[in-house]
Design a protein around this motif. Structure first.
Motif, short mmCIF file in Angstrom:
data_model
loop_
_atom_site.label_atom_id
_atom_site.label_comp_id
_atom_site.label_asym_id
_atom_site.label_seq_id
_atom_site.Cartn_x
_atom_site.Cartn_y
_atom_site.Cartn_z
N THR A 125 0.85 -1.20 0.00
CA THR A 125 0.00 0.00 0.00
C THR A 125 0.87 1.24 0.00
O THR A 125 1.75 1.39 0.84
CB THR A 125 -0.89 0.01 1.26
OG1 THR A 125 -1.53 -1.25 1.38
CG2 THR A 125 -1.92 1.11 1.18
N GLU A 126 0.60 2.13 -0.95
CA GLU A 126 1.49 3.28 -1.09
C GLU A 126 0.97 4.53 -0.40
O GLU A 126 -0.21 4.82 -0.41
CB GLU A 126 1.70 3.57 -2.58
CG GLU A 126 2.53 2.50 -3.26
CD GLU A 126 3.06 2.97 -4.60
OE1 GLU A 126 4.15 2.52 -4.97
OE2 GLU A 126 2.39 3.79 -5.24
N LEU A 127 1.92 5.26 0.15
CA LEU A 127 1.57 6.51 0.82
C LEU A 127 2.53 7.58 0.39
O LEU A 127 3.67 7.30 0.04
CB LEU A 127 1.71 6.39 2.35
CG LEU A 127 0.93 5.33 3.08
CD1 LEU A 127 1.24 5.46 4.56
CD2 LEU A 127 -0.54 5.55 2.87
N ASP A 128 2.09 8.80 0.51
CA ASP A 128 2.98 9.92 0.24
C ASP A 128 4.09 9.93 1.27
O ASP A 128 3.89 9.61 2.43
CB ASP A 128 2.18 11.23 0.30
CG ASP A 128 3.03 12.40 -0.14
OD1 ASP A 128 3.45 13.18 0.72
OD2 ASP A 128 3.28 12.52 -1.35
N ARG A 129 5.27 10.33 0.83
CA ARG A 129 6.44 10.32 1.70
C ARG A 129 6.21 11.04 3.01
O ARG A 129 6.61 10.57 4.07
CB ARG A 129 7.59 11.03 0.98
CG ARG A 129 8.53 10.10 0.29
CD ARG A 129 9.82 10.80 0.00
NE ARG A 129 10.50 11.15 1.22
CZ ARG A 129 10.60 12.37 1.73
NH1 ARG A 129 10.07 13.38 1.10
NH2 ARG A 129 11.24 12.59 2.84
#
Lengths: 160, 802
Positions: free
Chosen positions: B338-342
């Motif tokens: 699952t990707e998230l903003d840095r």
């Protein structure tokens, strides 16, 4: 009379001045980013009456605070367009709406006097003192305090 | 000498990554002590660090890693088997290496720490396990114990910058000790295994001669012994490494800002383009539009990182913690991709770590307690991450004992966080929320694990700072779940622009524009004339619209924003159907404009308290427009419950849903006019039996039925005490069968079979009745099948049919 100030070696500071309801105010010049003419504003519903709106300052969105409202003065007539004094505070940039822009003046610390107790509370928070210069009294404005607006309408209602 | 600095920087970076990987690998090895591939990978990593440290002349680092390497050698050669003590010692070495590297990074020296004890410990372990003498002195031991081969190239690679290695290798002079790891060469990152051209002599004192400049990829020396490690293990790694590059974060941020400004400029051009008659200009602006969108998407992606990056540290954290607490824990990771903003990842790192520590320290019980509670001795800690409704959901759940609400209540009282009166009135949910109060902690003693009472409130603050919410749910005896929801705030979002007419204080009116993030947008409804008048109803003071059968609460935007209402002659009603936090509502606006991509700019601190706005943006014409915070508006209009109530609502909704699960019921009449029901699943058959087929046996009515004797129970008489109405009509019999034995319930009339949600009220008011429920709008009693049978024949369930 603050003797300590009198005893201090003569110091000067530079203030950016402007006029509001026929009174002259000054802000430490290092706090002032720029001074620009009237900018079209977008109103912010639910905000405190002191916030006139938002302006587009070269791509940055800046809150414009009506200083007349902030200091408890009557509203300016709709025919008069306010000017913007954009100041820097620790929390960011804010624009002050004033009647007229004045010059940058140099004042002597020796001419500084603390605001009298009789000054209205609202004013006293923002105006710590005055400089007695040639001409009208110059009221010193505390830049940090201006942007601290306290409660604003629309704050989250606690369901409890 | 910038070349050296560059070399060193790379060494530090790569070693740091290696160490992180070692953390994970050691924990994994503890679980699979005989995984040879894993041991091999670990050995190589440590060996690499050792080798390069020698190259740079870091003696302490070399000694420390050497000690670890010796131990690993034993493991690799099968002379020892990994266990917890070995793992702990090796992990300690990893930490020691970290500290040295940190010191090197800070001031170029290896630091003052004395690694003697650590090295001695490693040696002791080796000796204890093996019984053989161990030479703790690295210098002499090297030649004897370390096989003179380096299967993996040293990863401090000079190569990517220049083609030839030769001069570089030759020009770097030894700083005390041998230049290179014995028998190794600095090899480039290979894209494919290369047939070795050089055979390196296994001579510890031999300095590698510089390969000819023309030979670009200097091949690694072939294994002198046939060993487990093969080059094929290495090559795939390097191939992947080549596909990625390191970029300075500041540079990425600058590019992002520029793209943001480009989007603004693009919007302006589009405005001109819309009103232009110049075909070539319009074409060019369209092209600009397309390119900008794609560029923006690409840049956005660079900032997205998988949450697995944060989670990767947890196996070790959990292992160490479990050991320290004397607990046994299995860590499960669901959704690491699952990707998230840095920026979000940065913000949740610490909160997540704390939540994990909390779960192991407080949530999970000791093995003894778990056994006593009938649970498996090994507790489970589950981390989940998934996207839902424009938000990222992260859950930390354990199957421990759940929150001890009584203790929390007591502790809060103790600390004066609540008054006694309030404490008794608080709901379970509110008590759970007390955990987030600063200064609260129910830990008996403050360990350096957690329990200092500064944790959960910081977790909540940090999450809320990025606009997220935190919730703590628990099931007593079963576990606790921490739920974190974070909005995917990206700086540039698609939004629907709507208008709202407001009265001006001085008279007249003005049209305000607002932006609604598309992520909250479900659909647009436009009602005209009669439709509008009919469709909108008022129920209990709330205005609603019936959208395809569902009631949609309506919020009028001018009212929500307290703009002066304007009397308008208009037949048209525009409803924007929005979703906020699982609830839907309709926002009534005056006009609907386009969907645009807007750059989200934050509002100043002085305006942050206004929950109805999420930010502001600059429109194509240069004017500012406010972005609506859909959830904020909904909450303020009381269309959805507040944040605190949310989970409770969820729970209730869920409970309701479970209860509302429909079941097939057989509805029948008993006695004169009593309605009863029983689940259809309980019914074997429905029969109609002639009155004269009934016989008496053992004082009871029975009937011969399908080859056996079926006892009959007249429910009317049994439950209601009422005799049958007619003695001629055939009997309606519901046959119930259990374990081969059957009973026939005689009822007055079979009414219906319905599907209803079984929500039983009024339990056990009467004998023979389980409770009452509403079926087809009428009160119906639920038959207590077993109760009635037992009353009539207590021994019914004792025998099994032949």
């Amino acid at each position: 009379m603050n003797a300590a100030i009198k005893r201090e070696a003569s110091r000067t500071r530079q203030l950016c001045t402007f006029v509001l309801a026929d009174l002259h105010f000054g802000i430490e010049v290092t706090n002032v980013q720029e001074v620009i003419r009237y900018q079209e504003m977008t109103a912010v519903p639910l905000a405190s009456a002191v916030v006139r709106g938002l302006i587009n300052l070269r791509g940055q969105i800046v809150t414009a605070i009506d200083m007349r409202a902030r200091l408890g003065f009557p509203e300016r007539s709709s025919a008069d367009l306010p000017m913007n004094v954009v100041i820097r505070t620790t929390d960011g940039i804010v624009s002050l709406l004033v009647d007229e822009i004045g010059d940058v003046v140099e004042v002597d610390e020796r001419s500084y006097e603390r605001a009298p107790e009789t000054l209205a509370t609202r004013c006293r928070d923002l105006v710590p003192g005055v400089y007695k210069v040639d001409g009208p009294l110059l009221l010193l404005l505390d830049a940090e305090r201006i942007a601290a607006l306290g409660t604003t309408a629309g704050r989250k209602v606690d369901p409890s | 000498m910038t070349d050296d600095d560059e070399l060193l920087r790379e060494f530090l970076l790569e070693s740091s990554e290696n160490l992180n990987q070692l953390d994970r690998d050691f924990v994994a090895l503890e679980k699979n002590p005989t995984d040879r591939a894993l041991i091999g990978a670990i050995f190589r990593s440590v060996h690499t660090i050792k080798g390069t440290s020698g190259f740079f002349g870091y003696g302490k680092l070399e000694s420390l890693t050497h000690a670890g390497e010796s131990l690993l050698c034993r493991l690799r050669d099968g002379m020892m088997v990994n266990d917890a003590e070995i793992t702990s010692a090796l992990l300690a070495m990893v930490d020691g290496v970290r500290r040295i590297l940190a010191s090197i990074e800070e001031n170029g020296t290896e630091g003052d720490e004395d690694h003697g004890p650590m090295i001695a410990d490693l040696a002791r372990i080796m000796q204890a396990r093996e019984g053989g003498p161990v030479d703790a002195n690295p210098a002499r031991a090297v030649a004897a114990t370390i096989p003179p081969l380096v299967p993996s190239p040293v990863r401090v690679s000079v190569i990517p910058r220049r083609a030839s290695i030769g001069p570089a290798a030759a020009s770097l002079h030894p700083r005390g000790g041998s230049l290179l790891p014995r028998g190794a060469s600095i090899a480039p990152k290979l894209t494919a295994p290369v047939v070795p051209k050089l055979v390196m002599p296994p001579d510890p004192d031999h300095v590698v001669p510089a390969p000819k400049p023309a030979v670009v990829p200097v091949p690694p020396p072939p294994p002198v012994e046939a060993s487990v490690e093969k080059d094929e293990h290495v090559a795939p790694k390097t191939a992947v490494a080549d596909a990625t590059i390191r970029v300075d974060v500041g540079l990425l941020d600058r590019v992002m800002n520029l793209v943001g400004e480009l989007v603004l400029a693009r919007n302006q051009i589009m405005q001109f383009g819309a009103s232009s008659k110049d075909a070539s200009f319009v074409n060019a602006s369209q092209r600009l539009n397309l390119l900008t969108t794609e560029l923006q998407e690409g840049v956005m992606k660079t900032r997205m990182q998988p949450i697995g990056n944060v989670w990767s540290k947890f196996p070790r954290v959990v292992r160490d913690l479990a050991l320290a607490c004397g607990k046994r824990v299995t860590l499960e990771l669901d959704g690491p991709e699952t990707e998230l903003d840095r920026t979000i990842i940065e913000a949740i790192k610490d909160p997540l770590t704390h939540a994990v520590r909390n779960a192991v320290d407080h949530g999970l019980e000791t093995p003894e307690k778990r056994r006593a509670a009938g649970k498996s001795e090994v507790g489970t800690l589950l981390l989940r991450a998934y996207h839902e409704g424009g938000q990222v959901n992260i859950e930390v759940s354990d199957d421990g004992g759940g929150l001890d609400l009584a203790r929390i209540r007591a502790r809060a009282l103790e600390r004066g966080l609540v008054t006694a009166d309030r404490a008794t009135r608080m709901s379970d949910r509110e008590v759970a929320d007390l955990v987030f109060h600063p200064g609260f902690s129910t830990a008996e003693k403050v360990s350096n694990v957690s329990g200092r009472g500064v944790g959960m409130d910081v977790v909540k603050t940090n999450i809320e700072k990025i606009g997220g919410t935190v919730d703590l749910g628990s099931r007593p005896g079963h576990g606790t779940t921490l739920k974190i929801k974070i909005p995917l705030t990206l700086a540039i979002i698609p939004a629907l622009i709507v208008t709202c007419v407001a009265a001006l204080p001085g008279g007249g009116e003005t049209t305000n524009r607002f932006a609604i993030p598309q992520v909250n947008l479900l659909e647009l409804v436009r009602l005209e004339g009669a439709q509008a008048r009919r469709g909108i109803e008022s129920i209990h003071g709330t205005t609603v619209y019936r959208l395809r059968g569902n009631l949609l609460p309506l919020v009028f935007l001018p009212k929500a924003l307290e703009l002066g209402a304007v009397e308008r002659e208009t037949d048209v009603v525009n409803i924007v159907v929005l979703q906020a936090d699982d609830r839907q509502f309709g926002l009534v606006v005056d006009g609907i404009l386009d969907t645009e991509e807007i750059v989200v700019k934050p509002l100043g601190k002085e305006l942050k308290g206004i929950t109805s706005f999420a930010g502001a943006t600059i429109m194509g014409d240069g004017r500012v427009a406010l972005i609506l915070d859909v959830l904020g508006i909904a909450q303020r209009a009381n269309v959805v419950s507040g944040a605190r109530e949310r989970a409770l609502v969820d729970k209730n909704a869920h409970a309701k849903r479970e209860a509302e699960a429909k079941e097939a019921l057989l509805v029948f009449q008993v006695g004169h006019d009593t309605r009863m029901a029983t689940p259809l699943s309980m019914v074997a058959r429905l029969e109609e039996i002639a009155v004269d087929a009934v016989e008496r046996a053992a004082g009871r009515d029975v009937v011969q039925y399908r080859g056996e004797i079926l006892p009959l129970i007249a429910l009317g008489a049994e439950i209601m005490g009422e005799a049958r109405k007619s003695h001629e009509k055939p009997l309606q019999v519901i046959v119930y069968t259990e374990r081969g034995r059957s009973v026939g319930f005689v009822v007055e009339q079979i009414l219906d079979v319905v599907e209803e949600s079984v929500v039983v009220k009024n339990r056990g008011a009467r004998e023979g009745i389980l409770g009452s429920l509403v079926v087809q709008g009428k009160v119906t009693d639920l038959l207590d099948v077993h109760g009635v049978i037992r009353r009539v024949d207590p021994t019914f369930f004792d025998h099994e049919a032949a």
